[in-house]
Design a protein around this motif. Structure first.
Motif, PDB file in Angstrom:
ATOM      1  N   UNK A  59      35.557 -11.027   8.362  1.00 29.07           N
ATOM      2  CA  UNK A  59      35.169 -11.423   9.720  1.00 29.07           C
ATOM      3  C   UNK A  59      36.099 -10.784  10.763  1.00 29.07           C
ATOM      4  N   UNK A  60      37.387 -10.740  10.459  1.00 34.72           N
ATOM      5  CA  UNK A  60      38.354 -10.157  11.400  1.00 34.72           C
ATOM      6  C   UNK A  60      38.095  -8.659  11.582  1.00 34.72           C
ATOM      7  N   UNK A  61      37.822  -7.941  10.485  1.00 31.43           N
ATOM      8  CA  UNK A  61      37.568  -6.507  10.590  1.00 31.43           C
ATOM      9  C   UNK A  61      36.225  -6.229  11.260  1.00 31.43           C
ATOM     10  N   UNK A  62      35.238  -7.098  11.044  1.00 28.06           N
ATOM     11  CA  UNK A  62      33.953  -6.926  11.726  1.00 28.06           C
ATOM     12  C   UNK A  62      34.107  -7.152  13.229  1.00 28.06           C
ATOM     13  N   UNK A  63      34.922  -8.122  13.616  1.00 32.01           N
ATOM     14  CA  UNK A  63      35.193  -8.357  15.043  1.00 32.01           C
ATOM     15  C   UNK A  63      35.917  -7.153  15.647  1.00 32.01           C
TER      16      UNK A  63
ATOM     17  N   UNK B 271      33.667  -1.415   6.648  1.00 29.54           N
ATOM     18  CA  UNK B 271      34.424  -1.453   5.394  1.00 29.54           C
ATOM     19  C   UNK B 271      35.911  -1.407   5.697  1.00 29.54           C
ATOM     20  N   UNK B 272      36.673  -2.126   4.884  1.00 31.57           N
ATOM     21  CA  UNK B 272      38.135  -2.131   5.021  1.00 31.57           C
ATOM     22  C   UNK B 272      38.755  -2.003   3.642  1.00 31.57           C
ATOM     23  N   UNK B 273      39.728  -1.149   3.554  1.00 35.94           N
ATOM     24  CA  UNK B 273      40.566  -1.034   2.361  1.00 35.94           C
ATOM     25  C   UNK B 273      42.005  -0.939   2.830  1.00 35.94           C
ATOM     26  N   UNK B 274      42.875  -1.646   2.178  1.00 34.21           N
ATOM     27  CA  UNK B 274      44.292  -1.649   2.546  1.00 34.21           C
ATOM     28  C   UNK B 274      44.889  -0.249   2.424  1.00 34.21           C
ATOM     29  N   UNK B 275      44.449   0.502   1.395  1.00 30.03           N
ATOM     30  CA  UNK B 275      44.951   1.866   1.205  1.00 30.03           C
ATOM     31  C   UNK B 275      43.847   2.711   0.581  1.00 30.03           C
ATOM     32  N   UNK B 276      44.096   4.010   0.509  1.00 22.66           N
ATOM     33  CA  UNK B 276      43.142   4.943  -0.090  1.00 22.66           C
ATOM     34  C   UNK B 276      43.455   5.196  -1.559  1.00 22.66           C
ATOM     35  N   UNK B 277      44.307   4.371  -2.138  1.00 20.44           N
ATOM     36  CA  UNK B 277      44.754   4.566  -3.514  1.00 20.44           C
ATOM     37  C   UNK B 277      43.582   4.685  -4.493  1.00 20.44           C
TER      38      UNK B 277
END
Length: 131
Positions: free
Chosen positions: A21-25, A66-72
């Motif tokens: 929800x936070x990343x969509x906002x 989409x959210x990812x903490x890293x590209x690992x």
């Protein structure tokens, strides 16, 4: 009068839903700064969900956030698989039909707004009903 016991051992970490929800906002705000106009968020239709529906000029823009903490293990954009694309197309088709439209009558596109760590990648027209 009974007191409510203090919660102990609770993590301060956000749930997956709260994080999403936070990343969509954040995505909505980011796209509005780019000139798009908000129509709807978290649209649930038979078979799926569309994170954001925006408008740019006369174009309806269906946005997958989409959210990812890293590209690992691959960046956020890479996580929009063919299967996910198909679900988004079907969901958009149902949403358009509920609003008296179709892919043939409404100018629309599918964008991906990917947050990987501190990087933002906006892929406009990432896929379509002909891909």
């Amino acid at each position: 009068m009974a007191q409510i016991p203090a919660r102990t051992g609770c993590s301060r970490q956000l749930t997956r839903k709260q994080t999403g929800d936070a990343w969509e906002a954040a995505a909505r705000q980011w796209l509005e700064c780019k000139g798009l106009h908000f129509i709807a968020a978290n649209v649930h239709e038979r078979g799926g969900e569309i994170d954001l529906i925006m408008r740019e000029g006369n174009t309806t823009v269906f946005v997958e956030v989409r959210y990812r903490r890293s590209a690992l293990f691959g960046g956020a954009a890479a996580s929009v698989t063919r299967s996910k694309q198909y679900k988004l197309l079907q969901t958009a088709r149902v949403w358009l039909a509920r609003h008296n439209g179709s892919f043939d009558t409404v100018d629309c596109r599918f964008d991906v707004l990917a947050f990987t760590g501190n990087d933002v990648e906006w892929i406009q027209d990432a896929f379509n009903d002909r891909s």
